[in-house]
Structure formats: C-alpha cells, structure tokens
Design a protein around this motif. Structure first.
Motif, PDB file in Angstrom:
ATOM      1  N   GLY A  96       0.885  -1.584   0.044  1.00  0.00           N
ATOM      2  CA  GLY A  96       0.197   0.028   0.212  1.00  0.00           C
ATOM      3  C   GLY A  96       0.795   1.409  -0.139  1.00  0.00           C
ATOM      4  O   GLY A  96       0.108   1.899   0.488  1.00  0.00           O
ATOM      5  N   GLU A  97       1.675   1.322  -0.839  1.00  0.00           N
ATOM      6  CA  GLU A  97       2.778   2.335  -0.757  1.00  0.00           C
ATOM      7  C   GLU A  97       2.191   3.626  -1.778  1.00  0.00           C
ATOM      8  O   GLU A  97       1.446   2.550  -2.620  1.00  0.00           O
ATOM      9  CB  GLU A  97       3.932   2.030  -1.057  1.00  0.00           C
ATOM     10  CG  GLU A  97       5.050   0.788  -0.330  1.00  0.00           C
ATOM     11  CD  GLU A  97       5.104   1.628   1.299  1.00  0.00           C
ATOM     12  OE1 GLU A  97       5.727   2.971   1.510  1.00  0.00           O
ATOM     13  OE2 GLU A  97       6.284   1.345   1.872  1.00  0.00           O
ATOM     14  N   GLU A  98       2.537   4.752  -1.418  1.00  0.00           N
ATOM     15  CA  GLU A  98       1.565   5.825  -2.530  1.00  0.00           C
ATOM     16  C   GLU A  98       2.916   6.523  -3.011  1.00  0.00           C
ATOM     17  O   GLU A  98       2.908   6.881  -4.259  1.00  0.00           O
ATOM     18  CB  GLU A  98       1.240   6.920  -0.528  1.00  0.00           C
ATOM     19  CG  GLU A  98      -0.070   6.096  -0.072  1.00  0.00           C
ATOM     20  CD  GLU A  98      -0.443   7.518   0.262  1.00  0.00           C
ATOM     21  OE1 GLU A  98       0.129   8.584   0.505  1.00  0.00           O
ATOM     22  OE2 GLU A  98      -1.505   7.069   1.271  1.00  0.00           O
ATOM     23  N   LYS A  99       3.966   5.624  -2.749  1.00  0.00           N
ATOM     24  CA  LYS A  99       5.365   5.923  -3.591  1.00  0.00           C
ATOM     25  C   LYS A  99       6.391   5.208  -3.693  1.00  0.00           C
ATOM     26  O   LYS A  99       6.634   4.289  -3.000  1.00  0.00           O
ATOM     27  CB  LYS A  99       5.834   7.704  -3.604  1.00  0.00           C
ATOM     28  CG  LYS A  99       6.510   7.451  -2.099  1.00  0.00           C
ATOM     29  CD  LYS A  99       7.447   8.965  -1.613  1.00  0.00           C
ATOM     30  CE  LYS A  99       7.971   9.119  -0.767  1.00  0.00           C
ATOM     31  NZ  LYS A  99       8.264  10.005  -0.442  1.00  0.00           N
ATOM     32  N   THR A 100       7.225   5.024  -5.159  1.00  0.00           N
ATOM     33  CA  THR A 100       8.159   4.697  -4.803  1.00  0.00           C
ATOM     34  C   THR A 100       9.459   5.141  -5.814  1.00  0.00           C
ATOM     35  O   THR A 100       9.337   6.251  -6.143  1.00  0.00           O
ATOM     36  CB  THR A 100       7.661   3.175  -5.381  1.00  0.00           C
ATOM     37  OG1 THR A 100       8.594   2.433  -5.830  1.00  0.00           O
ATOM     38  CG2 THR A 100       7.288   3.249  -7.018  1.00  0.00           C
ATOM     39  N   GLY A 101       9.999   5.029  -6.495  1.00  0.00           N
ATOM     40  CA  GLY A 101      11.383   5.816  -7.380  1.00  0.00           C
ATOM     41  C   GLY A 101      12.257   4.331  -7.558  1.00  0.00           C
ATOM     42  O   GLY A 101      12.456   3.340  -7.634  1.00  0.00           O
ATOM     43  N   MET A 102      13.299   4.565  -8.571  1.00  0.00           N
ATOM     44  CA  MET A 102      13.824   4.264  -9.564  1.00  0.00           C
ATOM     45  C   MET A 102      15.797   5.177  -8.194  1.00  0.00           C
ATOM     46  O   MET A 102      16.059   6.394  -8.066  1.00  0.00           O
ATOM     47  CB  MET A 102      14.697   4.644 -10.450  1.00  0.00           C
ATOM     48  CG  MET A 102      15.391   3.253 -11.108  1.00  0.00           C
ATOM     49  SD  MET A 102      15.966   1.968 -10.968  1.00  0.00           S
ATOM     50  CE  MET A 102      14.421   1.501 -12.378  1.00  0.00           C
ATOM     51  N   SER A 103      15.944   4.000  -7.963  1.00  0.00           N
ATOM     52  CA  SER A 103      17.686   4.237  -7.616  1.00  0.00           C
ATOM     53  C   SER A 103      19.074   3.608  -8.139  1.00  0.00           C
ATOM     54  O   SER A 103      18.927   3.046  -8.700  1.00  0.00           O
ATOM     55  CB  SER A 103      17.836   3.523  -5.603  1.00  0.00           C
ATOM     56  OG  SER A 103      16.842   4.279  -5.065  1.00  0.00           O
ATOM     57  N   LEU A 104      19.762   4.827  -8.486  1.00  0.00           N
ATOM     58  CA  LEU A 104      20.915   4.948  -9.332  1.00  0.00           C
ATOM     59  C   LEU A 104      22.451   4.960  -7.780  1.00  0.00           C
ATOM     60  O   LEU A 104      22.783   5.360  -7.114  1.00  0.00           O
ATOM     61  CB  LEU A 104      21.228   6.048 -10.228  1.00  0.00           C
ATOM     62  CG  LEU A 104      22.234   6.145 -10.691  1.00  0.00           C
ATOM     63  CD1 LEU A 104      23.037   4.363 -11.619  1.00  0.00           C
ATOM     64  CD2 LEU A 104      22.722   7.164 -11.154  1.00  0.00           C
ATOM     65  N   MET A 105      22.951   3.577  -7.911  1.00  0.00           N
ATOM     66  CA  MET A 105      23.965   2.996  -6.164  1.00  0.00           C
ATOM     67  C   MET A 105      24.506   1.911  -7.080  1.00  0.00           C
ATOM     68  O   MET A 105      24.536   1.656  -7.793  1.00  0.00           O
ATOM     69  CB  MET A 105      22.592   2.120  -5.722  1.00  0.00           C
ATOM     70  CG  MET A 105      22.079   1.097  -5.920  1.00  0.00           C
ATOM     71  SD  MET A 105      21.625  -0.233  -5.349  1.00  0.00           S
ATOM     72  CE  MET A 105      22.820  -1.097  -5.500  1.00  0.00           C
ATOM     73  N   LYS A 106      26.206   2.509  -6.211  1.00  0.00           N
ATOM     74  CA  LYS A 106      27.022   1.727  -6.572  1.00  0.00           C
ATOM     75  C   LYS A 106      26.830   0.403  -5.516  1.00  0.00           C
ATOM     76  O   LYS A 106      25.951  -0.035  -5.171  1.00  0.00           O
ATOM     77  CB  LYS A 106      28.750   1.987  -5.229  1.00  0.00           C
ATOM     78  CG  LYS A 106      29.957   1.573  -5.512  1.00  0.00           C
ATOM     79  CD  LYS A 106      30.399   2.237  -5.222  1.00  0.00           C
ATOM     80  CE  LYS A 106      30.998   3.877  -5.788  1.00  0.00           C
ATOM     81  NZ  LYS A 106      32.637   4.117  -5.657  1.00  0.00           N
ATOM     82  N   MET A 107      27.405  -0.491  -7.040  1.00  0.00           N
ATOM     83  CA  MET A 107      26.685  -2.219  -6.566  1.00  0.00           C
ATOM     84  C   MET A 107      28.218  -2.195  -5.227  1.00  0.00           C
ATOM     85  O   MET A 107      29.514  -1.913  -5.554  1.00  0.00           O
ATOM     86  CB  MET A 107      27.570  -2.438  -7.518  1.00  0.00           C
ATOM     87  CG  MET A 107      25.854  -2.817  -8.854  1.00  0.00           C
ATOM     88  SD  MET A 107      26.506  -3.259 -10.592  1.00  0.00           S
ATOM     89  CE  MET A 107      26.303  -5.046 -10.065  1.00  0.00           C
ATOM     90  N   VAL A 108      28.006  -3.601  -5.090  1.00  0.00           N
ATOM     91  CA  VAL A 108      28.692  -3.443  -3.260  1.00  0.00           C
ATOM     92  C   VAL A 108      28.542  -5.134  -3.843  1.00  0.00           C
ATOM     93  O   VAL A 108      27.678  -5.765  -4.306  1.00  0.00           O
ATOM     94  CB  VAL A 108      28.862  -2.625  -2.515  1.00  0.00           C
ATOM     95  CG1 VAL A 108      29.057  -1.603  -2.397  1.00  0.00           C
ATOM     96  CG2 VAL A 108      27.230  -2.917  -1.607  1.00  0.00           C
ATOM     97  N   SER A 109      28.717  -6.030  -2.518  1.00  0.00           N
ATOM     98  CA  SER A 109      29.558  -7.660  -2.605  1.00  0.00           C
ATOM     99  C   SER A 109      27.906  -7.605  -1.737  1.00  0.00           C
ATOM    100  O   SER A 109      27.648  -9.286  -1.879  1.00  0.00           O
ATOM    101  CB  SER A 109      30.192  -7.861  -1.867  1.00  0.00           C
ATOM    102  OG  SER A 109      30.657  -7.566  -0.301  1.00  0.00           O
ATOM    103  N   GLN A 110      27.760  -7.023  -0.837  1.00  0.00           N
ATOM    104  CA  GLN A 110      25.887  -7.051  -0.581  1.00  0.00           C
ATOM    105  C   GLN A 110      24.912  -6.608  -1.292  1.00  0.00           C
ATOM    106  O   GLN A 110      24.635  -5.712  -2.544  1.00  0.00           O
ATOM    107  CB  GLN A 110      26.232  -6.881   1.069  1.00  0.00           C
ATOM    108  CG  GLN A 110      27.040  -7.490   1.835  1.00  0.00           C
ATOM    109  CD  GLN A 110      26.110  -6.998   3.393  1.00  0.00           C
ATOM    110  OE1 GLN A 110      26.837  -5.248   3.598  1.00  0.00           O
ATOM    111  NE2 GLN A 110      26.003  -7.676   4.061  1.00  0.00           N
ATOM    112  N   MET A 111      23.765  -7.150  -1.353  1.00  0.00           N
ATOM    113  CA  MET A 111      23.054  -7.428  -2.178  1.00  0.00           C
ATOM    114  C   MET A 111      21.728  -6.232  -1.913  1.00  0.00           C
ATOM    115  O   MET A 111      21.352  -5.934  -0.795  1.00  0.00           O
ATOM    116  CB  MET A 111      21.678  -8.388  -2.309  1.00  0.00           C
ATOM    117  CG  MET A 111      20.652  -8.373  -3.456  1.00  0.00           C
ATOM    118  SD  MET A 111      18.830  -9.097  -2.240  1.00  0.00           S
ATOM    119  CE  MET A 111      18.610  -8.834  -0.385  1.00  0.00           C
TER     120      MET A 111
END
Length: 337
Positions: free
Chosen positions: A155-170
């Motif tokens: 039931g979230e009212e917003k979401t989005g896209m994240s530009l992130m650095k990749m690391v060894s954890q998910m």
C-alpha cells in the motif's frame, strides 16, 4: 475387394496421423503465441529504458567514456531486457562475460539494471569509476528481487528508482541519485515497471558525467531504514481472501499482469489479471455477483471487486465480457475460495 480392404486401414492411419499432426501444430502454435505475447510485453515494459539508452548512446559519442553493461547467460532473465537478441544500435556499448570471477575487458564504468545477481569483487574493482545498478525502489526500502510488487502490495503511495554503487551485498551500496513516482489505486506492477523503466534511463543519462568524476559522492544507506522485498513465491500467487479488501486489491495489483493472482472458482484456478474496486454494502462475502458496472463482479468484505480481465485454468486470458458470455454466467452465486 482385397485392394479395397487394404485401402481402408491405410486411410484410417492417414486420418489418425493428420489429426495428430493438427493437434501437435495447434499446441505448437499456442506455445509460439504465448512466447510472442510475453516478448511483446517484455519489450513494452522496457521500451522506455531502451529509448533512454539510445539517447545515452548519442550522448556518449561526444565524450571519451564508454559504458559497459553486464551480460551473460545467467543474468539476461534478471535484466528483463532482450539486448542480446535484438539490435538496437547501441554501438558504444560493449558486452563482456565473467570468467573465473574476472571480466575480459577493462571498462571505465559498468551499468546494470535490475541485475539481481551478486557480482564478484574482482569485477566490482575492475572499472575505473566502479559499477552502478539501477534498482526499482527508494533505497534503503525494498532491497531484493520484487521491490515494485512489494511496494504496491504494502500500500505504498510512492516508489522510485535508485542509482546506486554495486557492492558485494545485495542492494546495499551507497546511493548516487534517486527519482520518485507516485503509486495510484489504478497502478499495477506492469504500469510501475513501465514508468520506472523511463526513469531509469533518465537517471543514467542525467548522471553519467557526474559518475565519471574522481570525487563522485554516494550517500550511504541508513541501516535502520532497510526493508526487504523477496521474490514472489508460488504460494503468494493465491489471493488471501481472509485479508481486508484493501490488502486483497493491493495483492491483485501487485501481481498483475504477471504472474497474476488467483482464487479458486468452481474447483479451478481463476486468475484476476485486471480489476477495480468499489466500496459497497455486501450481503454475502466472496460470492460471484455476475455482470456489474462494466465488469464481472465479486463480493469481497466491504465492497465489490470488478474484474476486467481474467483467465480460467486451462483457458486463454480474456476480457470480462467474453468470460461472462461464456462459462462465467454459470458461476453466478458461486463462492470463490
């Protein structure tokens, strides 16, 4: 007469072979149609990403940096973009493979989208400016393989896209940039996928030059705000009718159009692919109402679920009118489970 007796069995055998061949061809045709429909859906969902990457390709011609995307047999499905099987003219992109935890090129920057795999440290350390991933949530919320579906379901009212650095954890890397979008009651996972696809392309185009700076800043994720979005299980595809109406409707929207949430109707799985909800006084919950308000009505606890597209087990998906005019009218007053 002996000749005639010999011809009859031959004709029977030929008729059998022709009928068998007909049904085999029909099965193969259905399989091809299903694959074609899925391919169209995949391309549609990712069309905005591809348009943005083409825009990025044009932009790259004016700078010296090249972008490399990870692509191998293991990750093609996770990426959900058929780059390798289609020619989109991405001449500035080079593919590479991971062999013994190493890659066979030396890129400045690696960009992935919804990659869904843990990348070896040797690969993460190879590019001059690192590896970045476009993840479909507002991190640190909804790390994992089903962030869009879980956001709608919750039931979230917003979401989005994240530009992130990749690391060894998910999905644990620091975030470089984010863009938000609202989630309305008309949205499904399909519409949000389409919208976030466009946002993903915009994010990488707008931030590419900044990413390729020695002092590029990434904001660490707050560990106290981390939530997870595990992939949808087969068991979760069955709609939980014990929940309140809002949660039921959210589950349907979260699973639409693929894999599709289902209930049991007349002893068979009945997928609800597209529906709307109308608050209304209900006499008998979980009862099929028949044709109501331009859809196939199902009574919930405090309102009516109006089904617009559905699929009975063993049958193709169809609009509600076609379903009602067929076997659907026979299920009026029956209960769903």
């Amino acid at each position: 007469r002996s000749l005639e007796y010999g011809i009859v069995p031959t004709l029977i055998v030929l008729a059998y072979l022709l009928v068998t061949r007909y049904f085999d061809n029909k099965k193969e045709l259905k399989k091809l149609e299903k694959e074609e429909e899925e391919a169209k859906r995949t391309v549609k969902i990712n069309a905005e990403i591809l348009d943005a990457f083409n825009e990025l390709n044009t932009y790259l011609k004016h700078i010296t940096k090249d972008i490399v995307k990870i692509e191998n047999d293991k990750c093609v499905a996770a990426i959900k973009c058929s780059f390798r099987s289609m020619n989109f003219g991405l001449t500035r992109f080079a593919t590479f493979t991971i062999i013994n935890n190493n890659i066979d090129v030396n890129p400045d920057l690696v960009v992935t989208c919804a990659y869904g795999q843990i990348v070896p440290d040797q690969v993460l350390e190879t590019p001059k400016y690192g590896c970045v991933n476009l993840h479909g949530s507002l991190l640190p919320k909804y790390r994992g393989g089903a962030p869009i579906q879980r956001a709608i379901w919750n039931g979230e009212e917003k979401t989005g896209m994240s530009l992130m650095k990749m690391v060894s954890q998910m999905d644990a890397g620091p975030v470089f940039a984010q863009k938000e979008t609202s989630i309305t009651s008309q949205d499904t996972s399909t519409t949000i996928f389409e919208r976030l696809g466009k946002i993903a392309g915009q994010l990488i185009v707008e931030n590419l030059e900044a990413l390729c700076q020695e002092n590029a800043y990434y904001q660490p994720q707050d560990p106290d705000l981390v939530t997870y979005a595990p992939i949808i299980t087969k068991e979760e595809e069955r709609i939980d009718l014990t929940k309140d109406d809002t949660t039921i409707f959210n589950q349907i929207r979260a699973l639409a159009q693929t894999p599709g949430g289902y209930v049991m109707l007349h002893g068979k799985k009945w997928k609800i692919i597209d529906a709307s909800y109308q608050p209304k006084s209900i006499a008998t919950p979980m009862e099929v109402l028949g044709w109501v308000n331009d859809g196939y009505g199902i009574a919930l606890h405090q309102g009516v679920l109006v089904v617009h597209q559905c699929q009975m087990e063993g049958k193709p998906a169809m609009d509600a009118k076609s379903f009602f005019n067929g076997q659907g009218r026979n299920f009026v007053k029956e209960s769903i489970e």
